[in-house]
Design a protein around this motif. Structure first.
Motif, mmCIF file in Angstrom:
data_model
loop_
_atom_site.group_PDB
_atom_site.id
_atom_site.type_symbol
_atom_site.label_atom_id
_atom_site.label_comp_id
_atom_site.label_asym_id
_atom_site.label_seq_id
_atom_site.Cartn_x
_atom_site.Cartn_y
_atom_site.Cartn_z
ATOM 1 N N ARG A 1 0.825 -1.211 0.000
ATOM 2 C CA ARG A 1 0.000 0.000 0.000
ATOM 3 C C ARG A 1 0.859 1.262 0.000
ATOM 4 O O ARG A 1 0.611 2.201 -0.747
ATOM 5 C CB ARG A 1 -0.918 -0.016 1.228
ATOM 6 N N GLU A 2 1.889 1.281 0.840
ATOM 7 C CA GLU A 2 2.753 2.455 0.941
ATOM 8 C C GLU A 2 3.485 2.728 -0.363
ATOM 9 O O GLU A 2 3.600 3.869 -0.799
ATOM 10 C CB GLU A 2 3.762 2.299 2.096
ATOM 11 N N LEU B 1 0.955 4.069 -2.921
ATOM 12 C CA LEU B 1 0.622 5.472 -2.626
ATOM 13 C C LEU B 1 1.756 6.406 -3.027
ATOM 14 O O LEU B 1 1.530 7.441 -3.663
ATOM 15 C CB LEU B 1 0.305 5.650 -1.137
ATOM 16 N N ARG C 1 -5.412 12.284 1.621
ATOM 17 C CA ARG C 1 -6.394 11.528 2.393
ATOM 18 C C ARG C 1 -5.724 10.231 2.815
ATOM 19 O O ARG C 1 -4.687 9.863 2.267
ATOM 20 C CB ARG C 1 -7.623 11.205 1.537
ATOM 21 N N SER C 2 -6.303 9.541 3.760
ATOM 22 C CA SER C 2 -5.691 8.300 4.231
ATOM 23 C C SER C 2 -5.662 7.231 3.142
ATOM 24 O O SER C 2 -4.803 6.359 3.147
ATOM 25 C CB SER C 2 -6.443 7.769 5.450
ATOM 26 N N ASP C 3 -6.576 7.298 2.185
ATOM 27 C CA ASP C 3 -6.660 6.287 1.132
ATOM 28 C C ASP C 3 -6.201 6.806 -0.228
ATOM 29 O O ASP C 3 -6.473 6.199 -1.246
ATOM 30 C CB ASP C 3 -8.089 5.769 1.027
ATOM 31 N N GLY C 4 -5.507 7.938 -0.256
ATOM 32 C CA GLY C 4 -5.046 8.497 -1.520
ATOM 33 C C GLY C 4 -4.967 10.010 -1.437
ATOM 34 O O GLY C 4 -4.497 10.564 -0.452
ATOM 35 N N HIS D 1 -7.819 6.910 -5.346
ATOM 36 C CA HIS D 1 -8.209 6.082 -4.205
ATOM 37 C C HIS D 1 -7.443 4.767 -4.293
ATOM 38 O O HIS D 1 -7.510 4.076 -5.312
ATOM 39 C CB HIS D 1 -9.724 5.844 -4.247
ATOM 40 N N VAL D 2 -6.700 4.411 -3.232
ATOM 41 C CA VAL D 2 -5.912 3.181 -3.199
ATOM 42 C C VAL D 2 -6.524 2.244 -2.165
ATOM 43 O O VAL D 2 -6.734 2.637 -1.011
ATOM 44 C CB VAL D 2 -4.434 3.472 -2.842
ATOM 45 N N GLU D 3 -6.829 1.015 -2.595
ATOM 46 C CA GLU D 3 -7.419 0.050 -1.670
ATOM 47 C C GLU D 3 -6.924 -1.358 -1.972
ATOM 48 O O GLU D 3 -6.614 -1.681 -3.131
ATOM 49 C CB GLU D 3 -8.943 0.096 -1.736
ATOM 50 N N MET E 1 -2.850 -4.006 -4.839
ATOM 51 C CA MET E 1 -3.511 -2.760 -4.446
ATOM 52 C C MET E 1 -4.150 -2.140 -5.688
ATOM 53 O O MET E 1 -3.504 -2.005 -6.724
ATOM 54 C CB MET E 1 -2.506 -1.767 -3.854
#
Length: 117
Positions: free
Chosen positions: A18-19, A22, A41-44, A61-63, A69
């Motif tokens: 994830r890191e 991002l 934002r916490s998700d992107g 948006h990253v999820e 991811m």
């Protein structure tokens, strides 16, 4: 039909943490979003600026998903501008821009993989 905004959406899945995704997303898009206001934002992140004389908002948006991811890009472009009113994306400019961003993210991840070896 949304008469205020033209909506564009694309996504891609990357096999990385994830890191890393991002960071790659921020680095890969920083050049083309130069001069845009970026809110993390916490998700992107969300970027607001102008593209081809139209006000635009890009949400990255990253999820996590199966296989890695997912980076989802939602681009909202105001239809009305000083250059006129946009009914369609002539020549696929905005979809092409999102494809360039996703391709640059993949290249950014590949280059960091190469330097880590």
């Amino acid at each position: 039909m949304d008469w205020k905004y033209k909506h564009f959406h694309q996504e891609a899945v990357f096999d990385a943490s994830r890191e890393r995704v991002l960071d790659a997303t921020r680095n890969a898009t920083s050049h083309s979003l130069d001069g845009w206001h970026i809110a993390n934002r916490s998700d992107g992140f969300i970027a607001r600026g102008h593209s081809a004389a139209h006000a635009a908002t890009a949400t990255f948006h990253v999820e996590p998903v199966s296989g890695g991811m997912k980076v989802a890009v939602e681009l909202l472009v105001e239809r009305a501008s000083p250059m006129g009113f946009m009914l369609i994306d002539i020549g696929g400019y905005y979809n092409g821009q999102i494809r360039k961003w996703l391709s640059a993210i993949a290249q950014q991840l590949a280059s960091t993989d190469a330097t880590r070896r």
